[in-house]
Motif scaffolding. Sequence first.
Motif, short mmCIF file in Angstrom:
data_model
loop_
_atom_site.label_atom_id
_atom_site.label_comp_id
_atom_site.label_asym_id
_atom_site.label_seq_id
_atom_site.Cartn_x
_atom_site.Cartn_y
_atom_site.Cartn_z
N GLN A 84 0.65 -1.37 0.07
CA GLN A 84 -0.12 -0.07 0.03
C GLN A 84 0.71 1.38 0.03
O GLN A 84 0.24 2.23 -0.13
N GLU A 123 -5.39 -3.71 -9.87
CA GLU A 123 -6.53 -4.16 -9.18
C GLU A 123 -7.64 -4.14 -10.23
O GLU A 123 -7.78 -3.65 -11.34
N ASP A 124 -8.43 -5.34 -10.00
CA ASP A 124 -9.78 -5.73 -10.89
C ASP A 124 -10.70 -4.41 -10.60
O ASP A 124 -11.35 -4.69 -9.62
N ALA A 128 -13.44 -4.44 -7.07
CA ALA A 128 -12.96 -3.36 -6.00
C ALA A 128 -14.13 -2.65 -5.85
O ALA A 128 -14.84 -2.03 -6.69
N ALA A 141 -8.91 2.14 -12.15
CA ALA A 141 -8.16 0.88 -11.56
C ALA A 141 -6.83 1.84 -11.29
O ALA A 141 -6.19 2.40 -11.98
N ARG A 144 -0.15 -0.66 -9.71
CA ARG A 144 0.98 -0.54 -8.71
C ARG A 144 2.21 -0.94 -9.19
O ARG A 144 2.72 -1.91 -9.98
N GLN A 475 -8.42 -2.59 4.65
CA GLN A 475 -7.67 -3.51 4.31
C GLN A 475 -6.68 -3.73 5.36
O GLN A 475 -6.06 -3.01 5.78
#
Length: 744
Positions: A84, A123-124, A128, A141, A144, A475
């Motif tokens: 993150q 990420e999808d 999400a 989206a 990363r 998260q």
Amino acid sequence: MTDLATLPDEASPGAPQPKLGPLGRLARLSYRRRGVTVLAWVAALAAAVVLSTFFGGDFKADYSAPGSDSKQALELLEQRFPSQSGATVSVVVRADGGVAGLRGDVQALLASLTAAPHVAGAEDPFQAPGAIAADGRTLVANLRLDVTNPDDMPVADSQRLLDIAHAAEHPGLTVALGGQSIQRAEQGAIGSEGIGLAAAIIILLLTFGSVVAAGLPVLVAVAGLAVSSSLTALLILFVDAPDWSTSLATMMGIGIGIDYVLLMVTRFREWRAAGLDPEAATVATLDTAGRSVMVAGSTVIVSMLGLFAMGLSFMRGAALVTILGVLVTLVASMTLFPALLGYLGRHVDRLRLPLGRRAALTVAAGGHIEPSRAWLRWSTFVQRHRFVSALAGLAILLALAAPFLGVRFGFPDAGNNRAETSTRQAYDLVSQGFGPGANGPLVLAVELPGGRGPLDALATALQRTDGVALAMPAQVNQAGDTAVITVLPKTGPQDQRTKDLVERLRDTLPAAVAGSGAVVHVGGVTATAIDSTANIARRIPLLIGGVVLLSMLLLLVSFRSITVALKAAAMNLLSVAASYGVVALVLQGGWAGRLIGIDTETPLPAFVPVLMFAVLFGLSMDYEVFLVSRMREVWTRTSDNGRAVTEGLAGTARVITAAAAIMIAVFAAFVPSPDLVLKVIGVGMAAAILLDATVVRLLLVPAVMHILGRVNWWMPARLGRLLPELHVEGRAHEHLPEPELATV
């Protein structure tokens, strides 16, 4: 009288030899060993290039405030939740018919982007929570990256991501990318250094009318810049510095390098007109004007050292990179310049341009150079109307400074980018689909020493907090001791209400988890910007006070006058304030902003006026030293204040005007830069130098000094005995030839 066309090639062998200072002796050594000196500079450049190629470091910058809540949030995530804390690129997709119908296109796009270098994953957005807007037509989206700092992402790889995104667009589907690494790729470069150098060459040619005389300052400045820029790569091995620090150092290196040698070339031509042979004229130049250059360079270094008071690593790095450039430039001025005069001194006025008949330098019977008649008339005019001139100058500066009272501090974001950029389009699409707060999410980093229990209480508290549009589900990392909660404000990242929300969360959330042992830190880019701005604002008085006091002390020792030191500090503060007002005016985004490509109201990063103050205070002192050293030279010879101010102004006005024009051209060349920081710094510095060299040096300073009279040179006897005698103006009379050589 004599002029440059009737000079004897050798001084009289019976002329008395002056007692030389260190700079005079260094000049003589460099002149006589000119071949060795030039080869030493070539070797230094080669060594610097080789070392920087094999051992050079990378630019890094941390804009967070040390010890702040946002800094603690970042450090916590880096330690316990690295997935993150890395840099990200946002992919914003807008489908006129709804993104659900183009799911295959979106997934293919994300697959292509994920396959690009330095992309660790994506990420999808269809899984999400909160990734698709309520109207179903916009999704976001996040990619990363495998780098923590966005500046570490290679520009070529960011450009590749942009190319993939553009290739995926088709009618009904718009794709835009956001993120700092993408913004760096879109900014590009415009060769500002080359533009500034070309403008400086033209001004030098117009000033001297000779290719040789104009070429000397350029040669010295370019040599110093080449060595210092190579050494910078080695310096950043040991200190963190932002990538824009090289542009700042380049501005300074070109500007002061040319300005300092311009002053010395002018002085050299005067000594030749006074009847000295090339070697004696070179030595006399360094022994007089060289002292002024050293004091001027020292004031710049002192001003840049003031940035250390800010306690910010990127400020220290920028200061050290700039100081390195100034030091190398000073060394080049003191060694390479006299060596070049060994080859070109006799021919300094060769290769003249057809610019019409130019007035010859003339030498009066007393041995001093006669000032230009035009500037002498102006100086006499200021003397005659000293009170009106002083009031007019003060009124101009205060009027220009007024807009700064309404300046808005903050960090510009993608919403301030050009409309055609992908980052600006992504910003606008996110605002339209998710609300303005989605462009400045807050990141809550939560320490959970006792488990997940406090998260429910946090969720409830966030729902009740005024100003929160949406709080994403928490998260939790694999260890279960750290959680991340993304909070979307109702207002944009530059809105005062967002700042109020950050303060409100920091005040109320600790109570929500009281007794659980959990600790909540409010971070993210927006919170970091808020903390950094507040931190800098608290430290600005330290910078201003430290730089002003040190500069005043330096001037007090140099000119042995309390009045000169106090007046210089006051005048320089006025010119800096006026330049701040000009910057505030263009950032308003009105007619002035549109002239330089700013079409929306834009906040001013708090570190920009700090940098400007450090640089401009030093440069303003340069012109103060050039002007007052000549005035003091006349004062020590005549003890007549009126004559000292009038002749000092007339004798330096031409060189100060030319030097300022060069510096203005160098700084103005950065105004077209797509980098907002460089653009604003360029505007502010160009405006400050223009005002300082005209309103301040040619109007306000001489008017005030005429009003003060002999008080200008007052020094308490006891203090005078304690201070060293630097003779910054030099002992010009010791270098003059016998009077009959200088008159006809």
